[in-house]
Design a protein around this motif. Sequence first.
Motif, PDB file in Angstrom:
ATOM      1  N   TYR A 305     -11.742  -3.248 -10.920  1.00 16.81           N
ATOM      2  CA  TYR A 305     -10.361  -2.781 -11.057  1.00 16.81           C
ATOM      3  C   TYR A 305      -9.413  -3.474 -10.081  1.00 16.81           C
ATOM      4  O   TYR A 305      -8.213  -3.203 -10.057  1.00 16.81           O
ATOM      5  CB  TYR A 305     -10.295  -1.261 -10.859  1.00 16.81           C
ATOM      6  N   ALA A 308      -6.417  -5.807 -11.571  1.00 19.79           N
ATOM      7  CA  ALA A 308      -5.350  -5.007 -12.186  1.00 19.79           C
ATOM      8  C   ALA A 308      -4.536  -4.288 -11.116  1.00 19.79           C
ATOM      9  O   ALA A 308      -3.295  -4.249 -11.169  1.00 19.79           O
ATOM     10  CB  ALA A 308      -5.954  -4.006 -13.170  1.00 19.79           C
ATOM     11  N   ALA A 373       2.576   6.053 -13.752  1.00 26.18           N
ATOM     12  CA  ALA A 373       1.510   5.469 -14.565  1.00 26.18           C
ATOM     13  C   ALA A 373       0.993   4.167 -13.955  1.00 26.18           C
ATOM     14  O   ALA A 373      -0.198   3.863 -14.057  1.00 26.18           O
ATOM     15  CB  ALA A 373       2.012   5.227 -15.978  1.00 26.18           C
ATOM     16  N   TYR A 374       1.868   3.414 -13.375  1.00 29.53           N
ATOM     17  CA  TYR A 374       1.443   2.118 -12.837  1.00 29.53           C
ATOM     18  C   TYR A 374       1.304   2.128 -11.311  1.00 29.53           C
ATOM     19  O   TYR A 374       0.216   2.040 -10.774  1.00 29.53           O
ATOM     20  CB  TYR A 374       2.436   1.022 -13.252  1.00 29.53           C
ATOM     21  N   ARG A 377      -0.623   5.137  -9.605  1.00 25.71           N
ATOM     22  CA  ARG A 377      -2.035   5.066  -9.986  1.00 25.71           C
ATOM     23  C   ARG A 377      -2.713   3.894  -9.273  1.00 25.71           C
ATOM     24  O   ARG A 377      -3.828   4.030  -8.757  1.00 25.71           O
ATOM     25  CB  ARG A 377      -2.173   4.936 -11.508  1.00 25.71           C
ATOM     26  N   GLN A 379      -1.934   2.620  -6.439  1.00 25.81           N
ATOM     27  CA  GLN A 379      -2.137   2.955  -5.027  1.00 25.81           C
ATOM     28  C   GLN A 379      -3.335   3.878  -4.831  1.00 25.81           C
ATOM     29  O   GLN A 379      -4.009   3.831  -3.800  1.00 25.81           O
ATOM     30  CB  GLN A 379      -0.882   3.618  -4.468  1.00 25.81           C
ATOM     31  N   LYS A 380      -3.585   4.705  -5.820  1.00 27.42           N
ATOM     32  CA  LYS A 380      -4.762   5.586  -5.736  1.00 27.42           C
ATOM     33  C   LYS A 380      -6.044   4.788  -5.941  1.00 27.42           C
ATOM     34  O   LYS A 380      -7.038   5.007  -5.237  1.00 27.42           O
ATOM     35  CB  LYS A 380      -4.645   6.715  -6.774  1.00 27.42           C
ATOM     36  N   THR A 383      -7.039   3.115  -2.910  1.00 26.05           N
ATOM     37  CA  THR A 383      -7.812   3.974  -2.002  1.00 26.05           C
ATOM     38  C   THR A 383      -9.300   3.891  -2.333  1.00 26.05           C
ATOM     39  O   THR A 383     -10.145   3.782  -1.435  1.00 26.05           O
ATOM     40  CB  THR A 383      -7.332   5.443  -2.135  1.00 26.05           C
TER      41      THR A 383
ATOM     42  N   MET B   1      -1.416   6.132 -19.483  1.00 26.96           N
ATOM     43  CA  MET B   1      -0.765   4.859 -19.125  1.00 26.96           C
ATOM     44  C   MET B   1       0.305   4.511 -20.152  1.00 26.96           C
ATOM     45  O   MET B   1       0.228   4.872 -21.312  1.00 26.96           O
ATOM     46  CB  MET B   1      -1.838   3.775 -19.028  1.00 26.96           C
ATOM     47  N   ALA B   2       1.298   3.790 -19.682  1.00 28.92           N
ATOM     48  CA  ALA B   2       2.443   3.489 -20.540  1.00 28.92           C
ATOM     49  C   ALA B   2       2.088   2.481 -21.618  1.00 28.92           C
ATOM     50  O   ALA B   2       1.077   1.793 -21.549  1.00 28.92           O
ATOM     51  CB  ALA B   2       3.573   2.951 -19.679  1.00 28.92           C
ATOM     52  N   ILE B  38      -4.102  -4.608 -17.549  1.00 32.77           N
ATOM     53  CA  ILE B  38      -3.880  -3.576 -16.529  1.00 32.77           C
ATOM     54  C   ILE B  38      -4.238  -2.176 -17.051  1.00 32.77           C
ATOM     55  O   ILE B  38      -4.575  -1.274 -16.279  1.00 32.77           O
ATOM     56  CB  ILE B  38      -2.414  -3.666 -16.042  1.00 32.77           C
ATOM     57  N   GLU B  39      -4.187  -2.017 -18.372  1.00 32.57           N
ATOM     58  CA  GLU B  39      -4.539  -0.729 -18.993  1.00 32.57           C
ATOM     59  C   GLU B  39      -5.891  -0.211 -18.530  1.00 32.57           C
ATOM     60  O   GLU B  39      -6.158   0.982 -18.585  1.00 32.57           O
ATOM     61  CB  GLU B  39      -4.577  -0.874 -20.519  1.00 32.57           C
ATOM     62  N   LYS B  40      -6.750  -1.134 -18.059  1.00 34.52           N
ATOM     63  CA  LYS B  40      -8.102  -0.691 -17.694  1.00 34.52           C
ATOM     64  C   LYS B  40      -8.092   0.325 -16.555  1.00 34.52           C
ATOM     65  O   LYS B  40      -9.036   1.095 -16.382  1.00 34.52           O
ATOM     66  CB  LYS B  40      -8.993  -1.901 -17.369  1.00 34.52           C
ATOM     67  N   LEU B  41      -6.985   0.372 -15.774  1.00 38.77           N
ATOM     68  CA  LEU B  41      -6.932   1.362 -14.687  1.00 38.77           C
ATOM     69  C   LEU B  41      -6.970   2.781 -15.237  1.00 38.77           C
ATOM     70  O   LEU B  41      -7.313   3.726 -14.537  1.00 38.77           O
ATOM     71  CB  LEU B  41      -5.663   1.174 -13.850  1.00 38.77           C
ATOM     72  N   LYS B  42      -6.606   2.912 -16.522  1.00 34.57           N
ATOM     73  CA  LYS B  42      -6.596   4.213 -17.169  1.00 34.57           C
ATOM     74  C   LYS B  42      -8.002   4.809 -17.258  1.00 34.57           C
ATOM     75  O   LYS B  42      -8.168   6.022 -17.352  1.00 34.57           O
ATOM     76  CB  LYS B  42      -6.009   4.046 -18.584  1.00 34.57           C
ATOM     77  N   GLU B  43      -9.003   3.925 -17.219  1.00 39.96           N
ATOM     78  CA  GLU B  43     -10.392   4.397 -17.325  1.00 39.96           C
ATOM     79  C   GLU B  43     -10.789   5.280 -16.146  1.00 39.96           C
ATOM     80  O   GLU B  43     -11.681   6.109 -16.244  1.00 39.96           O
ATOM     81  CB  GLU B  43     -11.357   3.193 -17.330  1.00 39.96           C
ATOM     82  N   LEU B  44     -10.134   5.070 -15.004  1.00 43.14           N
ATOM     83  CA  LEU B  44     -10.569   5.756 -13.789  1.00 43.14           C
ATOM     84  C   LEU B  44      -9.942   7.142 -13.674  1.00 43.14           C
ATOM     85  O   LEU B  44      -8.764   7.323 -13.977  1.00 43.14           O
ATOM     86  CB  LEU B  44     -10.162   4.935 -12.563  1.00 43.14           C
ATOM     87  N   VAL B  46      -8.424   9.491 -11.214  1.00 40.59           N
ATOM     88  CA  VAL B  46      -7.905   9.422  -9.843  1.00 40.59           C
ATOM     89  C   VAL B  46      -7.413  10.789  -9.372  1.00 40.59           C
ATOM     90  O   VAL B  46      -6.675  10.883  -8.393  1.00 40.59           O
ATOM     91  CB  VAL B  46      -6.777   8.374  -9.716  1.00 40.59           C
ATOM     92  N   VAL B  49      -7.098  11.850  -5.582  1.00 43.33           N
ATOM     93  CA  VAL B  49      -7.194  10.682  -4.698  1.00 43.33           C
ATOM     94  C   VAL B  49      -5.827  10.445  -4.057  1.00 43.33           C
ATOM     95  O   VAL B  49      -4.808  10.406  -4.732  1.00 43.33           O
ATOM     96  CB  VAL B  49      -7.627   9.423  -5.486  1.00 43.33           C
ATOM     97  N   GLU B  50      -5.808  10.304  -2.747  1.00 43.63           N
ATOM     98  CA  GLU B  50      -4.550  10.006  -2.039  1.00 43.63           C
ATOM     99  C   GLU B  50      -4.171   8.545  -2.255  1.00 43.63           C
ATOM    100  O   GLU B  50      -5.039   7.677  -2.213  1.00 43.63           O
ATOM    101  CB  GLU B  50      -4.730  10.247  -0.528  1.00 43.63           C
ATOM    102  N   PRO B  51      -2.896   8.273  -2.473  1.00 43.15           N
ATOM    103  CA  PRO B  51      -2.498   6.864  -2.610  1.00 43.15           C
ATOM    104  C   PRO B  51      -2.552   6.131  -1.262  1.00 43.15           C
ATOM    105  O   PRO B  51      -2.324   6.733  -0.218  1.00 43.15           O
ATOM    106  CB  PRO B  51      -1.054   6.951  -3.107  1.00 43.15           C
ATOM    107  N   THR B  52      -2.905   4.863  -1.302  1.00 45.83           N
ATOM    108  CA  THR B  52      -2.889   4.033  -0.095  1.00 45.83           C
ATOM    109  C   THR B  52      -1.657   3.140  -0.138  1.00 45.83           C
ATOM    110  O   THR B  52      -1.530   2.296  -1.018  1.00 45.83           O
ATOM    111  CB  THR B  52      -4.137   3.128  -0.027  1.00 45.83           C
ATOM    112  N   ALA B  53      -0.729   3.357   0.834  1.00 45.03           N
ATOM    113  CA  ALA B  53       0.431   2.475   0.927  1.00 45.03           C
ATOM    114  C   ALA B  53       0.146   1.357   1.917  1.00 45.03           C
ATOM    115  O   ALA B  53       0.619   0.246   1.769  1.00 45.03           O
ATOM    116  CB  ALA B  53       1.666   3.262   1.354  1.00 45.03           C
TER     117      ALA B  53
END
Lengths: 489, 95, 493
Positions: A305, A308, A373-374, A377, A379-380, A383, B1-2, B38-44, B46, B49-53
């Motif tokens: 992943y 992406a 959505a983008y 997600r 950023q998660k 992690t 996902m969009a 990029i759609e593949k992120l939809k498989e996970l 989350v 899960v906290e976002p990492t900035a």
Amino acid sequence: MLNQLTISELTSRLARRDISARELTQACLDQIARVDGTVHAFISHDPADALAQADAADHELAAGVTFAQKPLLGIPIAIKDVLAVKGHPLNCGSKILGKFISPYDATVIEKMKAAGAVVFGRLNMDEFAMGSSTETSAFGITRNPWDPSRIPGGSSGGSAAAVAADEAIATLGTDTGGSIRQPAALCGCVGLKPTYGRVSRYGLTAFASSLDQIGPFTKNIEDAARLLGVISGHDPKDSTSVAEPVPDYVAALDGQIRGLKLGLPKEYLIGGLDPEVKAAVDAAVKQYAALGAEIVDISLPHTDYAVATYYIVATAEASANLARFDGIRYGQRVDGADPIELYTRTRGAGFGAEVKRRIILGTYVLSSGYYDAYYLRAQKVRTLIRNDFLNAFKQVDAIITPTAPTAAFKIGEKSGDPLQMYLSDIFTISCNLAGISGISLPCGFTRSPKLPIGLQLLGQPFGEATLLKLAHAYEQSTPWHREKPAPIA
Amino acid sequence: MAATDIDVKYVAHLARIGLTPDEEVKMSAHLAGILGYIEKLKELDVTGVEPTAHAVPMVNVLRPDVVRPSLAHEAAMSNAPAKANGLFLVPKIVE
Amino acid sequence: MEYEAVIGLETHVQLNTKSKMWCGCANAYGAAPNTQVCPVCLGLPGVLPVPNEEALRKTTLTGYLLNCEIPRFAKFDRKNYFYPDAPKNYQLTQYDKPTTANGFVEFEFQGGLARVRITRAHLEEDVGKSFHFDRNSGVDFNRAGVPLMEIVSEPDITSADMAYEYLNALKDILLYGGVSDCDMEKGMVRCDVNVSVRPVGTQELGAKIEIKNMNSFSGVRRALEYEIPRQIAVVKAGGKLIQSTRRWDDTTGITEEMRTKEHAHDYRYFPEPDMMPLAPTDEWLAEVRKLVVELPLARKQRFIREYSLPAPDAETFKNDVALGNYFEPLAKQSSNPKAVANWVINNLRAKLTELNEREKTEQSELGIEPADLQLTTLADLKFPPAALLELVGLVEAKTISNAAAQQVFAEMFATGKTPAAIVQEKGLAQVSDTGAIEKLCDEAIAASPGPVADYRAGKAAALNALKGYVMKLSKGKANPALAGEILERKLKG
């Protein structure tokens, strides 16, 4: 030839006054004159300014200044065109900056100058560091010194090619998703991406703020250790730089790697991996075992992943970072009847296709209705990717992988298919998302044509000393780093 | 996902990038391919899960309120494409 | 049907830090264009922002003064839009995690107390200043990157007057906290007004109309006095209001719709990757809490309560903090704080104003710029505060008359001599010697047949004329009460 020597060899000769900084700098300038017509690693360079700095270094050497005081005194080091050097052009490989002359020095440049280096040249790169081949530069393509029909890698292609072609003793580049390690691998030199926060980004024209780091390209590991020691450290001008003490990286190169654990991630055995690259990396793993390191199979489950995730995070940040290139305060302006027309014309004419593509992608993923959505997600997932590494580092001291799935490809081979180009960064991208350290070093050659293959070691956050120790032990037990590219000899 | 279709004209305008009709067509095709990938992120999953900035988390990185020298005016204006009376000139701003 | 207005204000306030928000350039008004700029605030390639701790402290302090919560996590975000005065083409602001939130302001309004809830007070950066010429515009970036606090109110305001009073109350609080100089002339406070109308008794909000970039409180009041009836007239006539942005024209006194080329705003907020989040610690917050001051309204109420002052006097001390600070320690030591207040407000302030006017004229004639005028302040007075207390004491003890006290005050203001010394020197002590006053009264009666006849004819007020005559004869030193008694006795006898 002086320009072929390493920093450690040169500093002892300079200290003995066997050679002068002027002779050394002149040797690099002569090599540029001889080969850069073919290689085109440099966008521009200012010989008179470089020689003046060399003369100043010779004066200091004559006055008794030591290498303990100024560890790079008189060493010619060339700079990627994304770093600000006061009084010199800054173009980032783009047309849009026009005749921009930087009124200030990047922190790394201040540090290099304070260490006595002869800081010179503007090294070619993919436009705004967006690319893996240096083909997106507005200043022409850079050629791989090992085969001028091939790309040098990117985005820091000029930085890698200049070191491989002995046009500079070392260079600085930047790495957002592999832009130091991949060209180092493809040009057969050493390239180090430090931990995020290790080196100040002040004066580095941002591509993706949370991923960018500056690092050295060198002819061997010891030189990388020397250069990293100079450019590292906390900078109050960069909120993201970390106040972690800077160890003596050269002292870490003691060959003591017995018992260190190297992780071999199963996810890196992907379909597109070239058999010769795989064979070279397998041999390197065996070599490490022979040197006493322990090889451990590990898993980094979210590797698939990473690309992406990267292309969301990096393009989103870039879309804002590159908004300042608008033709108002600096750069090449294309006038319009009102500011909006000025912007669209200036940016339409000033940016190349890849930069436009990434800005538009980044703008889209942040736009109203798509953020969660983008971007959120991604950023998660970031992690999860980071956690993969932190978990792995509970078991191992470093991770060993190929740097790139193939050796250098032909110019034009992938430039029509951006996605294929992005996917070639699969091994290097996770490192930036996780913020950890990584290094690429030569581990062999393909047979025909003879092209360098790079080995990547990934280390813990602020684990550069261990990384360099491991890389140095391997390098000293193998012949690869002594080879020079025949085509430009 | 969009959805993976993208109004390139609209987004390019938001980003203030002028595209030729030909560029628009190519851009749409490339972006559709990338967004599809990029759609593949939809498989996970989350959830939670906290976002990492930032990969190296820190807080409260601040500077003291101390005045430092500014650039000399000439240096500040040296790269200006158009200037007069000490100002950066731009086409007339109409609100 | 009756309609009511629903008004919310977004107030932008420049913080009075020494340096800008992200760089060390001076935060000072009035320099030549583009002389307080550096690579950071010009948005050159490669620069990075580092937040100014003092700006964060002042924002947090404002949060406390506005009764806000101070969340333990805050961050900066990028707000993306292109504009020539924005050096980065994004503004750094706090989008969903502001430094302060959920407070309120209380202020006096129409004889009672009004409360307006505060949604948030967050920190952001100012932009450059544009100048418009015939054929083009020019930008000065000196103001770019100056710390700007945005205070957002809930739509709790219901009239133009209430908006005006809210803004004044807010300004007083910010001045008290020392977070901003709030100089309207210098554009340090700017306001966006959101106003809609709805039938009285309904809860649903009407179409929100924004009046942008107001730079005076009276302008806000006038704009609302125009806009509210305009909106009501539209809906009463069966028209429909749509969400839009209008501009107030101060000369014509009307609002007009702004024809922006850009209709769709999509700011694409996302967390600023060049900076780390904020997580104020207990220790840091405790330090900020020490800077909390008494609010203006609380001060006024306390002055009325503790010193038995009439509201107008307390209001004076609320508005003139320095004068109030001069008054308060004296009031604490005096048995008659009201008298002290009279002296401070009616005499001291008047004299000081008069002196300042003279100083302004003199110094302007010497060619000194308005910003460089050297004016005498309360701290520069020639006499110590205790002298004023002494003077009030002399009047209280009837040692000197009120008229004499005026002379004493003028002298101590001019020379710094003590009241006792002046009284002594000028022989101003009140005469309470009956024999001496009797003589003066006889003289007065002899010299004033008219008033004497009037008094005897029943006009009690005629006594004052005689009393005045006695005071004049005594050069103001006679005890007026005693003189009155003696005159009365003599005339009746």
